[in-house]
Scaffold this motif. Structure first.
Motif, mmCIF file in Angstrom:
data_model
loop_
_atom_site.group_PDB
_atom_site.id
_atom_site.type_symbol
_atom_site.label_atom_id
_atom_site.label_comp_id
_atom_site.label_asym_id
_atom_site.label_seq_id
_atom_site.Cartn_x
_atom_site.Cartn_y
_atom_site.Cartn_z
ATOM 1 N N THR A 215 -0.213 27.385 28.126
ATOM 2 C CA THR A 215 0.218 26.277 27.273
ATOM 3 C C THR A 215 -0.572 25.044 27.683
ATOM 4 N N SER A 234 9.407 32.554 32.641
ATOM 5 C CA SER A 234 9.851 32.274 31.273
ATOM 6 C C SER A 234 9.114 31.076 30.690
ATOM 7 N N SER A 235 9.125 31.002 29.381
ATOM 8 C CA SER A 235 8.490 29.867 28.712
ATOM 9 C C SER A 235 9.231 28.571 29.033
ATOM 10 N N SER A 236 10.557 28.646 29.241
ATOM 11 C CA SER A 236 11.295 27.419 29.545
ATOM 12 C C SER A 236 10.958 26.908 30.940
#
Ligand SMILES: [Zn+2]
Length: 430
Positions: A215, A234-236
């Motif tokens: 990202t 995780s993306s979070s």
């Protein structure tokens, strides 16, 4: 330290070889765990004392079983190599012609890097390869002679001068390669990508290779931050670390000077045995906001403002942990009350030789007592004087090297308070 007594040579204390320019071309196997190619280094000698040899540091040979090594140098040009020394982490190259003051020379060699298993700063965790300290770099000669210190697995030994890197990495397109500097990708042969990374004014070059998820965002000050995560994160978590990275870069820059590299890569894996590891424009980190703020503060303290990490580790670790406290709004009130020395020999300013022999005290003394000493220095000279001291000190040593004596002199110049007893009480020698 290792080295020849200063009386033998380097009466001129100028740090040399200086202004190294590294040009590297490497091609990986399908997993990104083996890299082969060529490296050349151009450098100059600013010292009045001729340079008759240089030393390459093959730091990651610590991770092998000397003489079986993960980093192999062959076909040396520009000089004559000696057998490996310092447990296979140093390679002396006697130059073809002695280098007089202000002359420039080059050495070149073929290079092979095999990344060992392990979630480490040089290691392979499943499909992910972390490749720190793998490129051979020039050792430094100064008034103490050649710095040929051993690798430290408790901290860093990587004393180097500011350098430029142009690194070409040919790898499978399925692997992302976060790296020091800024990168441009072009198509390679079938299924492969050629990443050209350029990094100027850095002390070393690190990269990673694996099927990361990436990202990207930009700080309010225009720094591009790339977060790369392994599949188990995780993306979070990655989003939270992205926020920390952006905020920390802006906060540190506000205190110590604008971040000069334009881009920062944050590589996340929760399997590392450490909290994080710093490289120029590139950090390894577990999911920890404090660890990430710490590694990013190293961009200034070790990276931009260099130091002899082996002999004066407090100059980067204590300063970095102090910066991390400032970022977290921690004032260190009364933290010095918790200081309890284990012996009269224990000092904040001790070298890694001491800490490698007392490794269970390294974090407590150099990180915790060290940052508390800087909080105390702030309370002693005043917040405004401390703020100006660190900003001006960073500016005065930007892309250079800091020493304990220079920091103490700068601190003394920033206040009318006599600091002699402060340094004694806080056990900061030099
Ligand atoms: Zn650190």
């Amino acid at each position: 330290m290792w080295g020849v007594p200063s009386a033998v040579f380097a009466a001129d204390g100028t740090r040399t070889p200086s202004a190294p320019s590294y040009t590297v071309t490497l091609t990986s196997n399908t997993s990104g765990s083996t890299w082969t190619g060529h490296e050349s280094i151009t450098f100059s000698n600013p010292s009045a004392d001729p340079l008759t040899e240089v030393y390459l540091r093959l730091w990651d040979n610590y991770h092998g079983t000397c003489p079986s090594t993960p980093v192999t140098v062959t076909n040396v040009t520009g000089g004559t190599p000696s057998p490996l020394s310092v447990s296979c982490t140093a390679l002396k190259i006697t130059l073809a012609t002695a280098l007089n003051q202000n002359q420039t020379a080059s050495v070149g060699f073929d290079l092979s890097i095999v990344v060992p298993a392990g979630a480490d700063r040089f290691g392979r965790d499943g499909s992910y390869n972390f490749i720190g300290n793998a490129l051979p770099v020039l050792a430094v000669r100064d008034a103490s002679g050649w710095h040929l210190d051993p690798y430290s697995n408790n901290g860093e030994s990587f004393y180097s001068l500011i350098s430029n890197y142009a690194v070409t990495l040919d790898h499978p397109t399925s692997l992302l390669v976060p790296a020091t500097g800024t990168s441009v990708d072009t198509p390679g042969t079938s299924g492969r990508t050629v990443t050209k990374a350029t990094a100027n004014n850095v002390r070393e070059f690190a990269w990673a290779a694996g099927p990361f998820v990436k990202t990207t965002s930009t700080t309010t000050t225009g720094v591009v931050v790339n977060v790369y995560r392994v599949s188990s994160i995780s993306s979070s978590s990655a989003a939270s670390m992205m926020t920390t990275a952006k905020n920390a870069l802006v906060a540190h820059a506000g205190r110590f000077g604008a971040y000069p590299y334009g881009e920062a890569d944050v590589v996340l894996d929760n399997n590392f045995w450490f909290g994080g590891m710093e490289y120029p424009g590139f950090v390894l980190d577990v999911i920890s906001s404090t660890a990430l703020a710490h590694e990013l503060a190293h961009q200034w303290w070790y990276g931009i403002v260099g130091d002899d990490e082996y002999n004066s580790p407090w100059l980067d670790e204590s300063f970095t942990d102090y910066a991390t406290d400032l970022y977290n709004g921690v004032s260190g009130t009364n933290c010095w009350n918790n200081v309890s020395w284990q012996s009269s020999a224990e000092k904040i300013s001790n070298s890694m030789a001491y800490w490698d022999a007392h490794s269970n005290r390294y974090g407590t003394v150099v990180y915790t007592y060290g940052k508390c000493a800087l909080h105390d220095l702030r309370r002693t000279i005043g917040t405004t004087a401390m703020t100006n001291l660190l900003r001006n000190y960073a500016a005065a040593h930007w892309y250079g090297v800091s020493t304990t004596a220079e920091f103490k002199a700068a601190a003394q110049a920033a206040t009318t308070v006599n600091l002699s007893s402060f340094w004694t009480t806080h056990r900061i020698d030099g």
